[in-house]
Design a protein around this motif. Sequence first.
Motif, PDB file in Angstrom:
ATOM      1  N   GLU A  44      -1.614   9.660 -21.321  1.00  7.44           N
ATOM      2  CA  GLU A  44      -1.610   8.959 -20.032  1.00  7.44           C
ATOM      3  C   GLU A  44      -0.170   8.810 -19.529  1.00  7.44           C
ATOM      4  N   ILE A  45      -0.026   8.880 -18.205  1.00  3.31           N
ATOM      5  CA  ILE A  45       1.281   8.624 -17.588  1.00  3.31           C
ATOM      6  C   ILE A  45       1.099   7.594 -16.471  1.00  3.31           C
ATOM      7  N   THR A  46       2.158   6.842 -16.230  1.00  2.24           N
ATOM      8  CA  THR A  46       2.128   5.880 -15.121  1.00  2.24           C
ATOM      9  C   THR A  46       2.444   6.607 -13.825  1.00  2.24           C
ATOM     10  N   LEU A  47       1.595   6.441 -12.839  1.00  2.00           N
ATOM     11  CA  LEU A  47       1.783   7.085 -11.548  1.00  2.00           C
ATOM     12  C   LEU A  47       2.733   6.258 -10.680  1.00  2.00           C
ATOM     13  N   THR A  48       3.636   6.933 -10.015  1.00  2.00           N
ATOM     14  CA  THR A  48       4.571   6.268  -9.093  1.00  2.00           C
ATOM     15  C   THR A  48       4.214   6.676  -7.669  1.00  2.00           C
ATOM     16  N   TYR A  49       3.714   5.697  -6.938  1.00  2.00           N
ATOM     17  CA  TYR A  49       3.328   5.928  -5.549  1.00  2.00           C
ATOM     18  C   TYR A  49       4.575   5.667  -4.691  1.00  2.00           C
ATOM     19  N   ARG A  50       5.232   6.795  -4.274  1.00  2.00           N
ATOM     20  CA  ARG A  50       6.537   6.692  -3.642  1.00  2.00           C
ATOM     21  C   ARG A  50       6.471   6.570  -2.120  1.00  2.00           C
ATOM     22  N   ASN A  51       5.367   6.996  -1.535  1.00  2.00           N
ATOM     23  CA  ASN A  51       5.262   6.927  -0.076  1.00  2.00           C
ATOM     24  C   ASN A  51       4.688   5.555   0.311  1.00  2.00           C
ATOM     25  N   VAL A  52       5.566   4.616   0.554  1.00  2.00           N
ATOM     26  CA  VAL A  52       5.167   3.216   0.781  1.00  2.00           C
ATOM     27  C   VAL A  52       4.808   3.009   2.250  1.00  2.00           C
ATOM     28  N   PHE A  53       3.599   2.538   2.488  1.00  2.00           N
ATOM     29  CA  PHE A  53       3.180   2.167   3.842  1.00  2.00           C
ATOM     30  C   PHE A  53       3.551   0.708   4.158  1.00  2.00           C
ATOM     31  N   THR A  54       3.260  -0.145   3.192  1.00  2.00           N
ATOM     32  CA  THR A  54       3.505  -1.584   3.370  1.00  2.00           C
ATOM     33  C   THR A  54       3.976  -2.166   2.050  1.00  2.00           C
ATOM     34  N   ASN A  55       4.975  -3.085   2.143  1.00  2.00           N
ATOM     35  CA  ASN A  55       5.437  -3.765   0.933  1.00  2.00           C
ATOM     36  C   ASN A  55       5.957  -5.159   1.302  1.00  2.00           C
ATOM     37  N   ILE A  56       5.043  -5.998   1.796  1.00  2.00           N
ATOM     38  CA  ILE A  56       5.407  -7.357   2.214  1.00  2.00           C
ATOM     39  C   ILE A  56       5.621  -8.211   0.964  1.00  2.00           C
ATOM     40  N   GLY A  57       6.777  -8.803   0.873  1.00  2.00           N
ATOM     41  CA  GLY A  57       7.130  -9.585  -0.306  1.00  2.00           C
ATOM     42  C   GLY A  57       7.858  -8.794  -1.360  1.00  2.00           C
ATOM     43  N   ASN A  58       7.922  -7.458  -1.173  1.00  2.00           N
ATOM     44  CA  ASN A  58       8.654  -6.575  -2.103  1.00  2.00           C
ATOM     45  C   ASN A  58       8.246  -6.778  -3.558  1.00  2.00           C
ATOM     46  N   ALA A  59       6.970  -7.031  -3.762  1.00  2.00           N
ATOM     47  CA  ALA A  59       6.492  -7.199  -5.139  1.00  2.00           C
ATOM     48  C   ALA A  59       6.172  -5.858  -5.802  1.00  2.00           C
ATOM     49  N   SER A 117       0.858  -1.181   0.000  1.00  2.00           N
ATOM     50  CA  SER A 117       0.000   0.000   0.000  1.00  2.00           C
ATOM     51  C   SER A 117       0.896   1.234   0.000  1.00  2.00           C
ATOM     52  N   ALA A 118       0.553   2.203  -0.871  1.00  2.00           N
ATOM     53  CA  ALA A 118       1.395   3.393  -0.998  1.00  2.00           C
ATOM     54  C   ALA A 118       0.555   4.586  -1.436  1.00  2.00           C
ATOM     55  N   SER A 119       1.056   5.767  -1.115  1.00  2.00           N
ATOM     56  CA  SER A 119       0.435   7.011  -1.583  1.00  2.00           C
ATOM     57  C   SER A 119       1.423   7.744  -2.502  1.00  2.00           C
ATOM     58  N   LEU A 120       0.950   8.842  -3.106  1.00  2.00           N
ATOM     59  CA  LEU A 120       1.762   9.480  -4.158  1.00  2.00           C
ATOM     60  C   LEU A 120       3.012  10.172  -3.631  1.00  2.00           C
ATOM     61  N   MET A 121       2.869  11.053  -2.626  1.00  2.00           N
ATOM     62  CA  MET A 121       3.964  11.945  -2.253  1.00  2.00           C
ATOM     63  C   MET A 121       4.515  11.600  -0.886  1.00  2.00           C
ATOM     64  N   GLN A 122       5.846  11.631  -0.783  1.00  2.00           N
ATOM     65  CA  GLN A 122       6.498  11.404   0.494  1.00  2.00           C
ATOM     66  C   GLN A 122       6.484  12.665   1.357  1.00  2.00           C
ATOM     67  N   ARG A 166      -4.335  11.268   0.104  1.00  2.00           N
ATOM     68  CA  ARG A 166      -5.674  10.948  -0.391  1.00  2.00           C
ATOM     69  C   ARG A 166      -5.651  10.101  -1.667  1.00  2.00           C
ATOM     70  N   ASN A 167      -4.513  10.080  -2.375  1.00  2.00           N
ATOM     71  CA  ASN A 167      -4.385   9.255  -3.585  1.00  2.00           C
ATOM     72  C   ASN A 167      -3.523   8.032  -3.246  1.00  2.00           C
ATOM     73  N   THR A 168      -4.146   6.866  -3.306  1.00  2.00           N
ATOM     74  CA  THR A 168      -3.437   5.645  -2.890  1.00  2.00           C
ATOM     75  C   THR A 168      -3.613   4.536  -3.922  1.00  2.00           C
ATOM     76  N   PHE A 169      -2.659   3.593  -3.848  1.00  2.00           N
ATOM     77  CA  PHE A 169      -2.692   2.383  -4.676  1.00  2.00           C
ATOM     78  C   PHE A 169      -2.306   1.223  -3.751  1.00  2.00           C
ATOM     79  N   SER A 170      -3.175   0.192  -3.679  1.00  2.00           N
ATOM     80  CA  SER A 170      -2.957  -0.920  -2.758  1.00  2.00           C
ATOM     81  C   SER A 170      -3.269  -2.241  -3.453  1.00  2.00           C
ATOM     82  N   GLY A 171      -2.678  -3.310  -2.944  1.00  2.00           N
ATOM     83  CA  GLY A 171      -2.958  -4.646  -3.476  1.00  2.00           C
ATOM     84  C   GLY A 171      -2.438  -5.732  -2.551  1.00  2.00           C
TER      85      GLY A 171
END
Length: 286
Positions: free
Chosen positions: A166-181, A149-154, A267-272
Amino acid sequence: MKGLVCLLLLLETFVCVVQHQVDGGLNENEISQQLRSEDGRQNPPQTDTLRDEASTDSQQNYHLFFTDIHAALRELTATVTEQKVNIRELTATVTEQKANIRALETRLTEQQTFILEELNKKNDEISNLTLSQVEELRKENRDREIAFSASLMQSGGGDIGPFTTEITLTYRNVFTNIGNAYNPVTGVFTAPLKGAYMFRVSVYSYGPTSAAAVIYKNGERVVMAHAHQAKDRLNSSNGVVLILEVGDVVYVRLWSGTRIYDTQNNRNTFSGFLLFPLREQELCRM
């Protein structure tokens, strides 16, 4: 056996008593003289004839009596001898049976020892197998621990967009990254394991420009989070469950002509995350 011996002893004693009485009593001449004197007194004319008949009968009875006793003794002796033979045979049989029993006991002890050794080996194998299975399950569970789970800005805040493409968004503020996928540099999630995955994206902005972000799988659009109104704040979210093979990629792109706004409020997040792994046969049923 004891009864036969006792009977034999009684017969021998009886014979000895009879012989003693005969030897200790009157001899044949004395008996003849007494018979003659008695006969002379009672029947003088027939004395000699009676004496001869009495002597002959006495000798015959004496010989018959001892002949029967000796026959009985011989029969008893043969019976005792036969019983002794039987006893010897029984003793030999008992000795043989004892030897067989000892051999069986030895064989049983050996079999028990062998069985115990085999059981101990099987227990060791089961213990080792159990430990290896536990370790394998632990490793498998570690492989299944996939979530991010991550948000856009650190830090800071500001607008992203609008752009003409279109551009690919890079969510740099990482909350969780189990497995480093998830890669925060590229904004791309790469599936390390075949399975069912849950993904979710949220957007936030303000009007009048629309806010829209699209989840892509291997270059194909899947779902979009979109919001539009003439003024004030805009927000939207969307999610999807995807079946991924190992190496499949999932990422978020900002739709052309739209804008998102972010601050330290994230407020802008990407999770999986991985819901569960899948096997080939499970995929076929689907």
